[in-house]
Design an enzyme around this catalytic site. Structure first.
Site, mmCIF file in Angstrom:
data_model
loop_
_atom_site.group_PDB
_atom_site.id
_atom_site.type_symbol
_atom_site.label_atom_id
_atom_site.label_comp_id
_atom_site.label_asym_id
_atom_site.label_seq_id
_atom_site.Cartn_x
_atom_site.Cartn_y
_atom_site.Cartn_z
ATOM 1 N N ASP A 33 -28.971 -106.400 -11.122
ATOM 2 C CA ASP A 33 -28.307 -106.745 -12.291
ATOM 3 C C ASP A 33 -28.801 -107.888 -12.507
ATOM 4 O OD1 ASP A 33 -26.313 -107.078 -14.616
ATOM 5 O OD2 ASP A 33 -25.120 -106.583 -12.338
ATOM 6 N N SER B 85 -36.300 -105.554 -31.052
ATOM 7 C CA SER B 85 -35.798 -104.776 -31.796
ATOM 8 C C SER B 85 -36.046 -105.368 -33.291
ATOM 9 C CB SER B 85 -34.626 -104.631 -31.146
ATOM 10 O OG SER B 85 -34.500 -103.714 -33.148
ATOM 11 N N TYR C 213 -25.683 -107.742 -30.984
ATOM 12 C CA TYR C 213 -27.606 -107.124 -30.183
ATOM 13 C C TYR C 213 -28.484 -107.808 -31.546
ATOM 14 C CZ TYR C 213 -30.595 -103.643 -30.058
ATOM 15 O OH TYR C 213 -32.222 -102.509 -29.540
ATOM 16 N N ALA D 203 -29.195 -110.287 -32.934
ATOM 17 C CA ALA D 203 -28.328 -112.063 -32.540
ATOM 18 C C ALA D 203 -29.184 -112.369 -31.769
ATOM 19 C CB ALA D 203 -27.283 -112.721 -32.701
#
Length: 246
Positions: free
Chosen positions: A65, A138, A151, A153
């Protein structure tokens, strides 16, 4: 002549390699002969299914995690020194959650902080092997994502990290590069890809008129990790079918 895309005898670690783009990249390296370790948050590999885009056959699974700071520190002792480290972890929060502190912190924690945590944890082993790091960001890193500020940034930060680590770690013999995927059907993009109107609108903006696939991203990763890219450092390769050209 030696095949530059033959990874036989190489060890590859894909953080977030249990589904989506990460899983496609992991399977790409596996098909080219590598021993591939993948991480996911669930207790065992049996908790993942093909229905959710997971194919873990032949892959070595480790529970991790990355939202927990320091959790990755023990992983290098388990998997050994990798030749390739792919950082493909990522989350997104919809419905305006990223404008709130908790949503912002969650997304930035996984998409940016954990990327540096994982890179740092494996740096020594990568240096010993003359290895390669590939950071998956992305196309949202390079444009507005009005409903998802954390997301966008965090992915912009990940793309910037490619440049900084690329320059800093080249002297250690570690090449750092990145991939910026366009629209690929995954759990994170289901809000678009499983909505007919949104999907069709998105397809009209992609010159190739199709969505990308995890296999498309695997091809880019294989290139960046191979001797074919031995002089490529600190670059993020946009793999989006032409989406960001206009």
């Amino acid at each position: 002549m030696t095949d530059p895309l033959d990874f036989t005898g190489k060890t590859v670690v894909v953080i977030g390699g249990t589904s989506g783009i990460g899983n496609g990249i992991a399977r790409g390296f596996l098909a080219r002969g590598a021993s591939v370790h993948v991480t996911g948050t669930r207790a065992s590999a049996t908790e993942y299914s093909a229905d959710e885009g997971s194919d873990l056959e032949g892959l070595i699974f480790h529970q991790l995690d990355v939202s927990k700071r320091g959790a990755v520190d023990a992983l290098p002792d388990v998997v050994g020194e990798p030749d390739v480290l792919v950082l493909s972890q990522g989350i997104v929060r919809y419905g305006g959650q990223e404008f709130a502190q908790d949503g912002w912190d969650d997304v930035v924690g996984v998409n940016l902080n954990s990327v540096m945590d994982c890179a740092r944890a494996f740096h020594s082993g990568l240096a010993d092997r003359g290895g390669s790091v590939i950071i998956v960001s992305s196309v949202a890193a390079f444009k507005s994502a009005m409903g998802n500020p954390a997301y966008a940034a965090s992915k912009a930060g990940a793309a910037s990290l490619v440049k900084s680590l690329g320059e800093a770690w080249a002297r250690d013999g570690v090449r750092v590069n990145g991939i910026a995927p366009g629209l690929v059907p995954t759990k994170l993009t289901a809000v678009t890809t499983e909505n007919d109107k949104r999907r069709e609108a998105s397809l009209r903006s992609i010159p190739l008129r199709r969505m990308g696939t995890p296999e498309d991203m695997a091809g880019a990763a294989l290139f960046l990790a191979s001797p074919l890219a031995s002089y490529v450092v600190g670059q993020t390769l946009t793999v989006d079918g032409g989406l960001t050209l206009s």
